[in-house]
Design an enzyme around this catalytic site. Structure first.
Site, short mmCIF file in Angstrom:
data_model
loop_
_atom_site.label_atom_id
_atom_site.label_comp_id
_atom_site.label_asym_id
_atom_site.label_seq_id
_atom_site.Cartn_x
_atom_site.Cartn_y
_atom_site.Cartn_z
N HIS A 145 0.74 -1.19 -0.14
CA HIS A 145 0.04 -0.11 -0.18
C HIS A 145 0.75 1.33 -0.01
O HIS A 145 0.34 2.34 -0.22
CB HIS A 145 -0.99 -0.10 1.37
CG HIS A 145 -0.37 0.30 2.43
ND1 HIS A 145 -0.08 -0.81 3.31
CD2 HIS A 145 0.08 1.37 3.13
CE1 HIS A 145 0.39 -0.16 4.58
NE2 HIS A 145 0.55 0.93 4.52
N ASP A 175 0.24 -7.62 1.56
CA ASP A 175 0.61 -6.17 1.60
C ASP A 175 2.25 -6.13 1.45
O ASP A 175 2.60 -5.16 2.25
CB ASP A 175 -0.19 -5.55 2.83
CG ASP A 175 0.06 -4.06 2.72
OD1 ASP A 175 0.05 -3.53 1.76
OD2 ASP A 175 0.01 -3.55 4.02
N SER A 254 4.81 2.91 7.77
CA SER A 254 4.19 1.56 7.14
C SER A 254 5.29 1.27 6.13
O SER A 254 6.01 1.96 5.41
CB SER A 254 3.15 1.79 6.17
OG SER A 254 1.91 2.00 6.86
#
Length: 512
Positions: A145, A175, A254
């Site tokens: 992402h 992911d 992230s």
């Protein structure tokens, strides 16, 4: 006289205070310090200051500086840019009497059936995240992402050197993504083992939260094999078995590193649990043993070789009480209940049946769905595994050869279907009949790919035609798209009136 009275009063007060302290210390039980008492009832945290205790074996405070010094240079700042793009929403409207009377020339392209439609621009976007160097020649692992649909990716190292990056491969199911910069002799992190991670151990999260410079936070592992549903929102076959920590993680973290106190990579920070979008107590990292498998597949094959056991399953606690007898399982069962077996799958070949309870893979206990799916996800089609399971009260073991989604052990190559970036399912004839069509391909979980980037298609769309050819299966759609790079997809939404058209261009997506 006055002086004597004052002196006497002072002496009496001092004597009273001394007596009070003596009596209190004599009869009041000794209280423990902030830590547990030693064997002689002396608070442990005070012993280093008391005579005669110099040789006690005390554990010094934990120091994270050595681990941080090792790992920080290997964590990078990723900035992405998505260019503005034009999207066309083509709706085949029901023609009115006036349109039939005056024709399309009078009303214009906006009212033409499928040929026109409203065109609008989606504004550009900029975002940032983190990544982890895993080799000295510029390979970086991050979250999918973070780089999803990015037109430009810029990587800044800890020493402020900046590079352009390209995407090597992505895996929305976990992911994860691998990107690369053109550089040599870079510092990189060493893999640890997420199997060795223990609840309660110290860990560090390293990244670039909120567009800040390199930031290190500390916490402990508060749980393992957590599933929070965040990946499953995008992909049906998502794998979630997170390491949960209380190390502070925010937007921008992230793709960054979760390390142990030896400075080894044990996870990739991926998500937070928060009602506000900011850190609220818990963060989640993808375990490094799963990361290693995904990264190796992407670098070797260009995509992830996902193995399937060929079962449908449920958590025992999610099965209604009236179904327990049907499956023949006990209320105290600790494992994953098999609710159905695919006839051509690996589990069927190994003798697994509906109602069996899978308790372990290769001798590793799998009391929950996340733990079982993580173990399976570490293998590729053709790999042999052992399955520990219960049938009734009897414990059994079976050997299975895992298969790919097509039911064989071949290496799966990326196709045009993967480039679309959605879960596609051939519509069952009975479902097609309910909405009055002959058949089609059902689109679900649109994530990274052409459909998201070039159209505003929504989940539940049913593709009925590609170009001028009817489509009734995924295989048929694949064959058409392999021959035609630019094509118009025609279909319907079961809940809406009208026929919709979406133009896609696969020319620059990848080579097939």
């Amino acid at each position: 006289m006055k002086f004597r009275q004052i002196a006497a009063t002072v002496l009496i007060s001092a004597a009273t205070a001394f007596a009070s302290v003596f009596v209190y210390s004599k009869f009041q039980p000794r209280q423990a310090g902030p830590y547990q008492n030693g064997s002689d009832n002396i608070p442990v945290n005070y012993t280093s200051y008391m005579p005669g205790t110099e040789h006690r074996n005390l554990t010094p405070p934990t120091d994270f500086s050595a681990a941080a010094k090792l790992a920080v240079p290997g964590v990078v700042h990723i900035k992405t840019k998505i260019n503005p793009r034009q999207v066309t929403n083509n709706l085949q409207r029901r023609r009115s009497v006036l349109e039939d009377l005056f024709g399309d020339d009078f009303f214009g392209d906006e009212f033409q059936g499928g040929g026109g439609g409203r065109k609008y621009y989606v504004p550009g976007q900029m975002a940032s995240g983190s990544g982890v160097l895993i080799s000295d020649d510029g390979y970086i692992v991050t979250n999918n992402h973070v780089v999803d649909d990015a037109d430009e990716i810029t990587v800044t190292l800890n020493d402020y050197k900046t590079y352009k990056a390209k995407v090597i491969g992505t895996d929305p199911n976990t992911d994860l993504a691998v990107i690369k910069i053109d550089a040599k002799n870079l510092p990189y992190l060493l893999y640890g083992s997420s199997d060795d991670v223990e609840i309660g151990q110290w860990v560090l999260a390293i990244g670039y939260p909120l567009n800040l410079e390199t930031t290190v936070t500390a916490g402990i592992v508060s749980a393992k094999a957590r599933s929070i549903g965040i990946n499953k929102q995008a992909k049906r076959n998502a794998i979630e078995s997170f390491i949960q920590t209380d190390a502070a993680v925010n937007q921008g973290n992230s793709g960054g590193a979760l390390i142990n106190t030896a400075g080894e990579l044990i996870g990739i920070n991926s998500a937070i649990a928060s009602p506000t979008g900011a850190y609220a107590g818990y963060s989640y990292a993808i375990p490094v043993n799963l990361v290693k498998k995904v990264v190796n597949d992407i670098m070797k094959y260009g995509n992830v070789q996902r193995a399937y056991l060929g079962i449908r399953y449920q958590d025992p606690n999610a099965i209604p009480e009236e179904k327990w007898g049907e499956y023949g399982i006990r209320r105290d069962v600790n494992g994953v209940v098999v609710t159905d077996v695919v006839a051509s799958g690996a589990a069927a070949d190994a003798g697994i049946q509906k109602g069996d309870v899978i308790t372990g893979i290769n001798g590793i206990n799998t009391p929950s769905i996340p733990q079982m799916t993580e173990q399976i996800a570490r293998f590729k089609p053709g790999d042999k595994i052992s399955i520990n399971y219960l049938r009734g009260d009897k414990a059994r073991t079976a050997n299975a050869v895992l298969k790919n989604i097509d039911g064989n052990t071949n290496i799966v190559k990326a196709t045009v279907i993967d480039a679309l970036g959605a879960d596609l399912v051939t519509l069952e004839k009975s479902d097609a009949a309910k909405i009055g069509i002959r058949g089609g391909v059902y689109v679900d979980n649109i994530s990274s790919g052409v459909l998201k980037k070039q159209t505003n298609m929504k989940p539940s769309f049913i593709i009925m035609k590609a170009g001028d050819q009817a489509v009734t299966s995924v295989e048929q759609l694949r064959g058409i798209l392999e021959k035609q790079k630019k094509v118009q997809l025609e279909g319907v939404y079961p809940e809406l009136n009208g026929v919709y058209y979406y133009n896609i261009d696969l020319t620059n997506s990848t080579d097939f």
